[in-house]
Design a protein around this motif. Structure first.
Motif, PDB file in Angstrom:
ATOM      1  N   VAL A 525       0.852  -1.200   0.000  1.00 29.33           N
ATOM      2  CA  VAL A 525       0.000   0.000   0.000  1.00 29.33           C
ATOM      3  C   VAL A 525       0.878   1.235   0.000  1.00 29.33           C
ATOM      4  CG1 VAL A 525      -1.911  -1.184   1.159  1.00 29.33           C
ATOM      5  CG2 VAL A 525      -0.156  -0.014   2.515  1.00 29.33           C
ATOM      6  N   SER A 526       0.262   2.398  -0.271  1.00 33.02           N
ATOM      7  CA  SER A 526       0.994   3.665  -0.248  1.00 33.02           C
ATOM      8  C   SER A 526       0.701   4.472   1.000  1.00 33.02           C
ATOM      9  CB  SER A 526       0.609   4.497  -1.485  1.00 33.02           C
ATOM     10  OG  SER A 526      -0.804   4.736  -1.502  1.00 33.02           O
ATOM     11  N   SER A 527      -0.226   4.004   1.816  1.00 30.40           N
ATOM     12  CA  SER A 527      -0.563   4.724   3.047  1.00 30.40           C
ATOM     13  C   SER A 527       0.371   4.312   4.175  1.00 30.40           C
ATOM     14  CB  SER A 527      -2.022   4.441   3.414  1.00 30.40           C
ATOM     15  OG  SER A 527      -2.197   3.038   3.607  1.00 30.40           O
ATOM     16  N   ASP A 528       0.197   4.982   5.306  1.00 30.12           N
ATOM     17  CA  ASP A 528       1.009   4.652   6.480  1.00 30.12           C
ATOM     18  C   ASP A 528       0.578   3.298   7.057  1.00 30.12           C
ATOM     19  OD1 ASP A 528       2.062   7.094   6.015  1.00 30.12           O
ATOM     20  OD2 ASP A 528       1.147   8.089   7.775  1.00 30.12           O
ATOM     21  N   ILE A 529       1.547   2.646   7.631  1.00 31.66           N
ATOM     22  CA  ILE A 529       1.305   1.339   8.264  1.00 31.66           C
ATOM     23  C   ILE A 529       1.827   1.371   9.685  1.00 31.66           C
ATOM     24  CG2 ILE A 529       1.925  -1.120   8.266  1.00 31.66           C
ATOM     25  CD1 ILE A 529      -0.138  -0.410   6.173  1.00 31.66           C
ATOM     26  N   LEU A 530       0.963   0.892  10.636  1.00 38.14           N
ATOM     27  CA  LEU A 530       1.363   0.809  12.040  1.00 38.14           C
ATOM     28  C   LEU A 530       1.629  -0.650  12.382  1.00 38.14           C
ATOM     29  CD1 LEU A 530       1.759   1.919  14.916  1.00 38.14           C
ATOM     30  CD2 LEU A 530      -0.727   1.597  15.265  1.00 38.14           C
ATOM     31  N   ILE A 531       2.806  -0.931  12.893  1.00 34.65           N
ATOM     32  CA  ILE A 531       3.181  -2.291  13.344  1.00 34.65           C
ATOM     33  C   ILE A 531       3.306  -2.261  14.853  1.00 34.65           C
ATOM     34  CG2 ILE A 531       4.903  -4.104  13.239  1.00 34.65           C
ATOM     35  CD1 ILE A 531       5.612  -3.154  10.429  1.00 34.65           C
ATOM     36  N   VAL A 532       2.532  -3.129  15.528  1.00 33.99           N
ATOM     37  CA  VAL A 532       2.545  -3.207  16.996  1.00 33.99           C
ATOM     38  C   VAL A 532       3.205  -4.524  17.400  1.00 33.99           C
ATOM     39  CG1 VAL A 532       1.183  -3.223  19.107  1.00 33.99           C
ATOM     40  CG2 VAL A 532       0.438  -1.837  17.148  1.00 33.99           C
TER      41      VAL A 532
END
Length: 619
Positions: A525-532
């Protein structure tokens, strides 16, 4: 006579014990002997137990049968005896001609007709029965007597005088009796008979004839019965050879005994005193003279109290039981012999294949892989031989495979040693680049090169298990390198319990999960990604999770990933190799309790790594 010393006895006992142990060792050395000994012991126990039980049951039943049958026989004989005695009493009472007889007795000394009346009266009584030996009529006042007897083929009546008769015990007893009678026994003595009675007499019955008016004794009638009376009385009881029977009056006088010495021993021992006056019963008596035990069965008449006593030796009662027991022993011995032959044949049929199998096992133990046991039939031994042959073949295949694996392992070690040189060379080269960047004041470049060098150093440090805190520091450097590529689009949060900072986990395990999220979420994807990145502890295990908010994994692709976890190591493919390797490492290190689990939907993907709290157990 010499005696052995204590030391000699101990030495002899030791030698006997050694011999017995040696014999036992030889007997039990072979399986066939053990089987024969086992089955023989079982047969002996079964046959012996059944013989003993049956002997005891037959013994008990024999005693009960003897008591019941003898008691019934004695009861019948006692009824015969009472009927016989009643017949004696009725014969001695001249009920229809009593006055004529009394007048004839009073006038017999001076009237010939009176004497004829007496003689005819005696003849008629003598002719009326077949069991009489003689009949006497004693005239009390004149001491005269008339006697009728059978002489040759004629019945004769004679007359005589006897002044000693009133002195005899039976005479006094008859005179004193309220029934005006007495019974006389000839068992113990014939000295007090008074008359010259026949030797064949069984017993005598005396009856006093009194005047009706004055009750003065006029005469005494004496009847002497022969032995046919015994047959009449005893007709209901079978007497075999050696059987004993006793007839005793209420005054404890024996009137009939088969063996006078036996009667005297019973009388002297006091066993006869234990017999009751009425009814039937039994007592046990031990004869010390013959060392025998007797079952004494008795029956006492209810009317007159005459006692019939039958002593039966227990040896005679147990004769049937003893015969049955002896036959049981003979049959048991024959059965034992046949059984030993059958057991021997059966045991050899069992142990012969086992012996052959044992021989082939010895060959196999020496390293001979050509050993093969013959397989015959479809029993357990054939099944065992078949699997032994399969085991030998499989062992040979495993050894050959192991040998090939050793060659492969040796080549792999050589290649690994060669490959280990390249990372060290790269690490040293990166350190040189970092130094040049610092000299040229390219600090961002230097930080990236240092992070890459530390990441490479961590990757090749050789440890398979590291503390969670070390893995997190490595993840921090790895994220720093990835942010240089993706910038602000990559956001990472760490939620890790402090108690799990020292948790032992596989090296690069968390990096594998983070790398998968970057590859399948951030790059797609081109959006932001949050990894927890999180870790929490349970009762028995700890769960490490990496979640992203990417597009998720399709159902088909997820199935391919999960199916790859079950593939053999040799069948692994290049795609998803990281997750497959991590799942395999977890299984190898922690067992089946550990594993990798994937949850995905349209909101993102979460990968969980479950590790037992007990630590590594399968390495």
């Amino acid at each position: 006579m010499c005696t052995l010393s204590k030391g000699a006895v101990i030495m002899m006992s030791g030698r006997v014990g050694t011999i017995l142990r040696s014999m036992w060792k030889r007997i039990t050395q072979k399986l066939v002997n053990k089987l024969i000994l086992l089955f023989t012991s079982v047969i002996i126990l079964v046959v012996g137990s059944l013989t003993i039980i049956s002997y005891q049951m037959i013994e008990k039943e024999s005693v009960n049968h003897s008591i019941a049958s003898t008691t019934n026989n004695l009861l019948l004989v006692n009824q015969n005896l009472e009927d016989y005695l009643e017949g004696m009493q009725q014969l001695a009472l001249p009920q229809l001609r009593y006055n004529d007889i009394m007048n004839a007795i009073a006038n017999e000394n001076r009237d010939y007709a009176a004497r004829m009346v007496i003689e005819n009266y005696l003849r008629n009584m003598f002719y009326s029965r077949n069991d009489l030996e003689a009949i006497y009529l004693y005239v009390a006042d004149r001491h005269q007597y008339y006697v009728v007897t059978r002489e040759t083929y004629n019945i004769t009546v004679r007359k005589g005088i006897n002044t000693d008769l009133p002195k005899l015990p039976w005479y006094k007893e008859a005179m004193a009796s309220t029934a005006n009678e007495s019974f006389q026994s000839f068992v113990e003595s014939r000295s007090d008979m008074g008359y010259v009675a026949p030797q064949a007499s069984f017993m005598a019955y005396h009856r006093v004839l009194r005047s009706i008016a004055s009750r003065h004794p006029q005469a005494v009638l004496s009847f002497y019965y022969n032995t046919s009376a015994v047959d009449e009385i005893m007709r209901n009881i079978p007497l075999g050879k050696g059987d004993q029977l006793m007839l005793i009056s209420p005054e404890r006088v024996p009137f009939y005994v088969n063996s006078l010495p036996l009667y005297e021993r019973m009388r002297d021992s006091g066993v006869l005193a234990q017999i009751g006056e009425g009814g039937s019963g039994q007592v046990t008596w031990s004869d010390s003279n013959s060392n025998q035990e007797y079952l004494v069965v008795y029956d006492a008449g209810q009317k007159d109290g005459w006692q019939l006593i039958k002593p039966i030796p227990y040896r005679q009662i147990y004769e049937a039981a003893t015969t049955t027991r002896n036959w049981s022993y003979v049959i048991g011995a024959l059965f034992l012999g046949v059984s030993i032959i059958l057991v021997t044949l059966t045991s050899n049929a069992i142990t012969r294949p086992l012996h052959k199998l044992s021989t082939q096992m010895k060959r196999f133990s020496t390293g001979d892989f050509e050993a093969r046991a013959p397989v015959k039939g479809h029993d357990e031994i054939a099944y065992l031989s078949l699997h032994f042959n399969e085991m030998v073949q499989r062992t040979e295949e495993l050894i050959n495979e192991r040998y090939r694996m050793k060659l492969v392992e040796k080549n792999a070690i050589l290649k690994a040693l060669e490959a280990e040189i390249n990372p060290h060379f790269l690490y040293n080269a990166l350190q040189a680049i970092s130094t040049q960047a610092l000299k040229r004041e390219m600090f961002d470049m230097a930080d990236m090169v240092d992070a890459l060098a530390q990441t490479l150093r961590y990757s090749i440090n050789g440890k398979d298990i590291v503390a969670a805190c070390e893995e997190l520091r490595h993840i921090e450097r790895y994220i720093g390198l990835q942010k240089a590529r993706f910038g602000a689009r990559l956001r990472v949060e760490v939620v890790w319990e402090d108690t799990l900072m020292e948790l032992p986990i596989p090296r690069l395990s968390v990096q594998t999960l983070v790398e998968n999220s970057i590859k399948h979420a951030l790059e797609k994807v081109s959006s932001d990604i949050l990894i927890v990145i999180s870790a929490e502890s349970g009762a028995t295990d700890a769960t490490i999770a990496v979640r992203d908010n990417g597009p998720g994994i399709s159902e088909d692709k997820l199935k391919v990933v999960l199916d790859s976890f079950d593939e053999k190591w040799e069948d692994r493919e290049s795609e998803h190799i990281g997750l497959k390797n991590l799942n395999t490492r977890l299984k190898l290190l922690y067992g089946d309790q550990a594993g990798l689990f994937i949850l995905t939907d349209e909101t993102g993907t979460e990968m969980r790594m479950q590790i037992p709290r007990g630590g590594v157990s399968h390495v």
